[in-house]
Write an enzyme that holds these catalytic residues in place. Structure first.
Site, short mmCIF file in Angstrom:
data_model
loop_
_atom_site.label_atom_id
_atom_site.label_comp_id
_atom_site.label_asym_id
_atom_site.label_seq_id
_atom_site.Cartn_x
_atom_site.Cartn_y
_atom_site.Cartn_z
N ASP A 30 0.85 -1.19 0.00
CA ASP A 30 0.00 0.00 0.00
C ASP A 30 0.88 1.24 0.00
OD1 ASP A 30 -3.26 0.23 0.84
OD2 ASP A 30 -2.08 2.09 0.89
N GLU A 155 -18.61 -6.22 3.66
CA GLU A 155 -17.94 -5.78 4.87
C GLU A 155 -18.74 -6.30 6.07
OE1 GLU A 155 -17.50 -1.52 4.68
OE2 GLU A 155 -16.44 -1.66 2.78
N PHE A 252 -31.88 -9.11 1.11
CA PHE A 252 -31.92 -7.74 0.57
C PHE A 252 -33.35 -7.24 0.39
CE2 PHE A 252 -27.60 -8.75 0.17
CZ PHE A 252 -26.93 -7.55 0.23
N CYS A 263 -20.00 0.65 -2.06
CA CYS A 263 -20.21 -0.03 -3.35
C CYS A 263 -21.51 0.33 -4.06
CB CYS A 263 -20.13 -1.54 -3.15
SG CYS A 263 -18.48 -2.07 -2.69
N LYS A 266 -21.93 3.99 -5.59
CA LYS A 266 -20.99 4.34 -6.67
C LYS A 266 -21.12 3.37 -7.86
CE LYS A 266 -16.68 1.89 -5.50
NZ LYS A 266 -16.64 0.92 -6.59
P1 NAD Z 1 -10.12 1.16 0.10
O1 NAD Z 1 -10.22 2.59 -0.19
O2 NAD Z 1 -10.50 0.65 1.46
O3 NAD Z 1 -8.62 0.65 -0.17
C1 NAD Z 1 -7.87 1.00 -1.28
C2 NAD Z 1 -6.39 1.01 -0.86
O4 NAD Z 1 -5.58 1.11 -2.01
C3 NAD Z 1 -6.00 2.17 0.04
O5 NAD Z 1 -5.40 1.68 1.21
C4 NAD Z 1 -5.00 2.98 -0.81
O6 NAD Z 1 -3.99 3.60 -0.03
C5 NAD Z 1 -4.44 1.90 -1.70
N1 NAD Z 1 -3.82 2.37 -2.95
C6 NAD Z 1 -4.34 3.18 -3.89
N2 NAD Z 1 -3.49 3.31 -4.92
C7 NAD Z 1 -2.41 2.55 -4.64
C8 NAD Z 1 -1.20 2.24 -5.33
N3 NAD Z 1 -0.93 2.74 -6.52
N4 NAD Z 1 -0.32 1.42 -4.73
C9 NAD Z 1 -0.58 0.89 -3.51
N5 NAD Z 1 -1.71 1.13 -2.83
C10 NAD Z 1 -2.61 1.94 -3.38
O7 NAD Z 1 -10.99 0.43 -1.02
P2 NAD Z 1 -11.86 -0.92 -0.88
O8 NAD Z 1 -13.12 -0.66 -0.16
O9 NAD Z 1 -10.97 -2.02 -0.46
O10 NAD Z 1 -12.25 -1.13 -2.41
C11 NAD Z 1 -11.29 -1.52 -3.38
C12 NAD Z 1 -12.03 -1.96 -4.63
O11 NAD Z 1 -12.82 -3.14 -4.34
C13 NAD Z 1 -13.02 -0.94 -5.18
O12 NAD Z 1 -13.02 -1.02 -6.57
C14 NAD Z 1 -14.35 -1.41 -4.63
O13 NAD Z 1 -15.43 -1.03 -5.45
C15 NAD Z 1 -14.17 -2.91 -4.69
N6 NAD Z 1 -15.01 -3.64 -3.72
C16 NAD Z 1 -15.16 -3.17 -2.46
C17 NAD Z 1 -15.92 -3.91 -1.55
C18 NAD Z 1 -16.12 -3.41 -0.15
O14 NAD Z 1 -16.99 -3.94 0.55
N7 NAD Z 1 -15.37 -2.42 0.32
C19 NAD Z 1 -16.52 -5.11 -1.94
C20 NAD Z 1 -16.33 -5.57 -3.23
C21 NAD Z 1 -15.56 -4.82 -4.12
#
Ligand code: NAD
Length: 433
Positions: A30, A155, A252, A263, A266
């Site tokens: 990260d 989550e 749901f 999610c 967006k």
């Molecule tokens: P998040 O914001 O919690 O985490 C993203 C992480 O990526 C951050 O820690 C950020 O610092 C890091 N990051 C960004 N650019 C980087 C780089 N170039 N190198 C290294 N680290 C980098 O996001 P999230 O909630 O985990 O979501 C991630 C993806 O998964 C999104 O596309 C989201 O839509 C998808 N998603 C999320 C969920 C959920 O419940 N949160 C479920 C399914 C899918």
């Protein structure tokens, strides 16, 4: 097998940790040095039940590593997962892919042997193809494949969802990539988890279709709740009555204050905007978004009505701020619309959430935060339950009534029953009943 995961957020950290639990060697990288430092100290940067124990077990076993150094993470990795954020682009609602493409640019420098570049982030149809285009001239085409492997975890139940998913979806364009992805998910094959191998575009679309469909179920039942309130029906019975039909299913179908989180809002916006590019109207999803936006403000009106038509100068206790229980995620939580609307109408807000307050403090203004539910309710003209945390399911009604100025309870999650609450002396408002 050795893999790298870029992004240690809700998805990257959980999937990286679970892959290490499968027995793979995983390095999570990260950009946020603070997050990596905390992980080195065994402190989780997010709240997710069971995650700390699993991280500890796998780091101790020498299978799970954390770093800010992408080069180190990529060394010997047969697959690299991109799990960075894809938020709504400011202004137009498209998925903002800047973090995905930045990660691709960076990782390209460290590929010297065949590697599968996997998008785990939720990305619009065509993103995989765009990644290949961007790698042209930078990386020999024989050195990599691009696969899509969307994540469906929730989550609050993320580990269970990753370890025992309903299905795994993989979009690939070569047998070689398929072999790598099959090896990665072998423990799930052995569990007979359905794995859908398809082309990349289909896989990318499946993720949006799934989220849009679930969001549709929520907006649908929320509209039914409005109808129930007008005609004397009970939305929970309606949910049960339709949900027992296997073609519909009961999940749901809980009426509430509208969907939020990182999610559904967006992703529904993003698919509608992608569809615009292809001149597909997507009328259903557009309505789902509209119903949800109106819903959150309608919830503030519900509170105002329960308070006799005005909250001017009134003290409102809010229990629950996160978009759902068992997470600290505040992104697009309905509370972020409901609370400002109540403040605008003149209310003074006191609030408590078991895990979300740290984040909420940056997102809400002029709210008095408490560290437990009962002090929140002191002298309150009304208490509003926005999130159905377990600890709000068995509140001490006597104590509440003693503390509150007037016993008005607005339960936006229907965790209590009207008859019960009325006999306990509360002026109770639920949803769709
Ligand atoms: P998040 O914001 O919690 O985490 C993203 C992480 O990526 C951050 O820690 C950020 O610092 C890091 N990051 C960004 N650019 C980087 C780089 N170039 N190198 C290294 N680290 C980098 O996001 P999230 O909630 O985990 O979501 C991630 C993806 O998964 C999104 O596309 C989201 O839509 C998808 N998603 C999320 C969920 C959920 O419940 N949160 C479920 C399914 C899918």
């Amino acid at each position: 097998m050795k893999i790298a995961v870029i992004g240690t957020g809700y998805v990257g950290l959980v999937s990286g940790t679970c892959f290490s639990e499968f027995g793979h060697t995983v390095t999570c990288v990260d950009k946020d040095a603070g997050k990596i430092e905390r992980l080195h100290q065994g402190i989780m940067p997010i709240y997710e039940p069971g995650l700390d124990v699993m991280v500890e077990r796998n780091t101790e076993a020498g299978r799970l590593f954390f770093t800010t150094d992408l080069k180190e993470a990529m060394e010997g990795a047969e697959a690299v997962f991109i799990a960075v954020g894809t938020p709504s682009r400011r202004g137009d609602g498209h998925a903002d892919l800047q973090y995905v493409f930045a990660a691709v640019e960076e990782l390209a420098d460290y590929i010297s042997d065949y590697t599968v570049i996997v998008t785990k982030s939720t990305v619009p149809v065509g993103t995989g193809a765009e990644i290949i285009k961007r790698l042209e001239g930078k990386l020999d085409e024989h050195l990599y494949s691009v696969a899509s492997n969307p994540e469906f975890l929730r989550e609050g139940a993320a580990i269970e969802d990753f370890m025992r998913p309903d299905r795994v979806v993989v979009g690939i364009d070569s047998d070689r990539a398929k072999a790598v992805m099959s090896e990665l998910y072998r423990p799930l094959f052995l569990n007979e988890t359905p794995v859908v191998f398809t082309n990349r575009e289909t896989s990318e679309l499946i993720k949006y279709a799934a989220n849009a469909f679930l969001a549709t179920k929520i907006s649908f039942i929320n509209e039914m709740a409005d109808m129930c309130e007008k005609v004397g029906a009970d939305v929970q019975q309606v949910s049960k009555g339709i949900g027992l039909d296997n073609r519909i299913g009961g999940k749901f179908l809980h009426a509430g204050p509208g969907f939020g989180g990182s999610c559904f809002p967006k992703d529904t916006r993003a698919i509608v905007h992608s569809a615009d590019d292809y001149e597909v109207p997507m009328k259903i999803i557009r309505s789902v978004i509209e119903v949800n936006e109106e819903r959150k403000l309608a919830m503030a009106d519900k509170v105002i009505k329960a308070c006799g038509g005005s909250v001017e100068g009134k003290r409102i206790a809010v229990l629950g701020l996160t978009f759902k229980p068992n997470t600290d995620d505040m992104r697009e939580s309905p509370s972020l619309d409901i609370i400002p609307a109540l403040q605008k109408a003149g209310a003074e807000i006191h609030a408590f959430d078991p895990k979300g307050m740290e984040e909420a403090k940056h997102m809400l203004e002029d709210v008095s935060f408490h560290d437990e539910p009962y002090s929140t309710m002191e002298d309150a003209d009304a208490t509003v339950i926005i999130t159905e945390w377990n600890q709000f399911r068995a509140l001490d009604f006597g104590r509440m009534k003693d503390l509150m100025k007037s016993p008005v309870l607005v339960d936006l999650r229907n965790i209590y029953g009207k008859a019960d609450m009325t006999s306990n002396g509360f002026d109770y408002t639920g949803i769709g009943r």
